[in-house]
Motif scaffolding. Structure first.
Motif, mmCIF file in Angstrom:
data_model
loop_
_atom_site.group_PDB
_atom_site.id
_atom_site.type_symbol
_atom_site.label_atom_id
_atom_site.label_comp_id
_atom_site.label_asym_id
_atom_site.label_seq_id
_atom_site.Cartn_x
_atom_site.Cartn_y
_atom_site.Cartn_z
ATOM 1 N N UNK A 89 46.821 41.608 24.001
ATOM 2 C CA UNK A 89 46.160 42.748 23.368
ATOM 3 C C UNK A 89 45.130 42.305 22.330
ATOM 4 N N UNK A 90 45.261 41.072 21.823
ATOM 5 C CA UNK A 90 44.318 40.564 20.830
ATOM 6 C C UNK A 90 43.001 40.111 21.451
ATOM 7 N N UNK A 91 43.002 39.838 22.751
ATOM 8 C CA UNK A 91 41.845 39.222 23.391
ATOM 9 C C UNK A 91 40.677 40.194 23.539
ATOM 10 N N UNK A 92 39.493 39.674 23.361
ATOM 11 C CA UNK A 92 38.276 40.480 23.443
ATOM 12 C C UNK A 92 37.979 40.879 24.891
ATOM 13 N N UNK A 93 37.570 42.118 25.074
ATOM 14 C CA UNK A 93 37.118 42.624 26.369
ATOM 15 C C UNK A 93 35.589 42.675 26.345
ATOM 16 N N UNK A 140 26.863 49.339 44.882
ATOM 17 C CA UNK A 140 26.906 48.533 43.671
ATOM 18 C C UNK A 140 27.670 47.245 43.947
ATOM 19 N N UNK A 141 27.126 46.137 43.486
ATOM 20 C CA UNK A 141 27.801 44.846 43.582
ATOM 21 C C UNK A 141 28.359 44.499 42.217
ATOM 22 N N UNK A 142 29.689 44.371 42.126
ATOM 23 C CA UNK A 142 30.350 44.057 40.870
ATOM 24 C C UNK A 142 30.367 42.546 40.646
ATOM 25 N N UNK A 143 30.544 42.110 39.390
ATOM 26 C CA UNK A 143 30.504 40.673 39.086
ATOM 27 C C UNK A 143 31.506 39.833 39.874
ATOM 28 N N UNK A 144 32.639 40.421 40.270
ATOM 29 C CA UNK A 144 33.662 39.654 40.991
ATOM 30 C C UNK A 144 33.469 39.687 42.495
ATOM 31 N N UNK A 166 39.216 34.473 27.578
ATOM 32 C CA UNK A 166 40.250 33.454 27.713
ATOM 33 C C UNK A 166 40.952 33.513 29.067
ATOM 34 N N UNK A 167 41.490 34.689 29.459
ATOM 35 C CA UNK A 167 42.245 34.762 30.708
ATOM 36 C C UNK A 167 41.353 34.973 31.930
ATOM 37 N N UNK A 168 40.198 35.624 31.733
ATOM 38 C CA UNK A 168 39.315 35.909 32.853
ATOM 39 C C UNK A 168 39.727 37.116 33.672
ATOM 40 N N UNK A 169 40.732 37.873 33.235
ATOM 41 C CA UNK A 169 41.146 39.083 33.947
ATOM 42 C C UNK A 169 40.002 40.100 33.957
ATOM 43 N N UNK A 192 47.124 41.084 35.109
ATOM 44 C CA UNK A 192 46.515 41.976 34.130
ATOM 45 C C UNK A 192 45.120 42.415 34.547
ATOM 46 N N UNK A 193 44.743 42.158 35.806
ATOM 47 C CA UNK A 193 43.506 42.707 36.365
ATOM 48 C C UNK A 193 43.821 44.022 37.069
ATOM 49 N N UNK A 194 42.860 44.946 37.091
ATOM 50 C CA UNK A 194 43.082 46.188 37.826
ATOM 51 C C UNK A 194 41.766 46.802 38.284
ATOM 52 N N UNK A 195 41.872 47.648 39.296
ATOM 53 C CA UNK A 195 40.744 48.391 39.840
ATOM 54 C C UNK A 195 41.265 49.787 40.145
#
Length: 209
Positions: A89-93, A140-144, A166-169, A192-195
């Motif tokens: 929860x501390x990690x920057x988005x 649309x083409x997303x970064x992933x 840090x995690x790349x999620x 912790x990734x989602x769509x």
């Protein structure tokens, strides 16, 4: 995957699908998917709590909580190889952008309610709404590497498009306002990734393994 407003018909291999009621807000769904566990960071040479916080944290002040968890003082040097336990929860988005990879016919872009044109190769990001006309089409083409395509007479809002430091999620969220949307989602390799795609009647979400 194919979604129609008011009648979701998703198809996806190798991923978990979660159906939630329309009463769930964007914030509530994001919280549902958030992994409240911690990530382990191994201190590298030259690292300080301050430099780690500046690179990865949403708030620099959170380094005080990290120091307390690690049993070290803010002024104490960190030894190479020391393990820090950082709540996710501390990690920057970090807000990212998608790119218009294909467009044809009448397509309109709305930014904070202001109407504009959409062009091939144009970047789009959070809180932008895209609307296709009677013969319009856009992808649309997303970064992933994921693709989101809209046929004619459709409208979608990008509600969240972020990458976790840090995690790349990745966190990807859209609201289908009208019409249809077709999605080709890249595999989600992190828990912790989602769509997810929300409609007025329901919401379908995909979470990483």
């Amino acid at each position: 995957m194919f979604w129609k407003r008011g009648s979701l018909r998703p198809f996806l291999l190798g991923c978990a699908l979660l159906f939630l009621g329309s009463g769930h807000s964007e914030k509530a769904v994001a919280a549902h998917f958030e992994n409240h566990q911690s990530v382990e960071y191994i201190v590298e040479q030259g690292d300080t709590l301050s430099s780690i916080a500046q690179r990865y944290f949403d708030r620099i002040s959170d380094m005080e909580a990290i120091a307390k968890r690690a049993g070290v003082s803010l002024s104490q040097p960190l030894h190479t190889g020391f393990h820090l336990n950082i709540p996710k929860a501390f990690l920057r988005r970090e807000i990212s952008t998608a790119v218009v990879s294909h467009i044809s016919g009448p397509v309109t872009l709305f930014i904070h309610g202001k109407r504009g044109c959409l062009q091939q190769g144009q970047p789009v990001t959070e809180q932008m709404t895209i609307e296709t006309g009677s013969s319009g089409f856009v992808t649309l083409l997303l970064p992933d590497g994921s693709h989101v395509s809209m046929p004619s007479m459709s409208q979608i809002t990008i509600t969240r498009l972020r990458k976790v430091a840090l995690t790349g999620a990745v966190e990807r969220s859209f609201k289908l306002e009208a019409g249809h949307v077709r999605v080709h989602a890249a595999p989600l390799f992190r828990s912790d990734s989602y769509f997810h795609i929300a409609t007025p009647s329901s919401l379908t979400a995909v979470r990483g393994d």
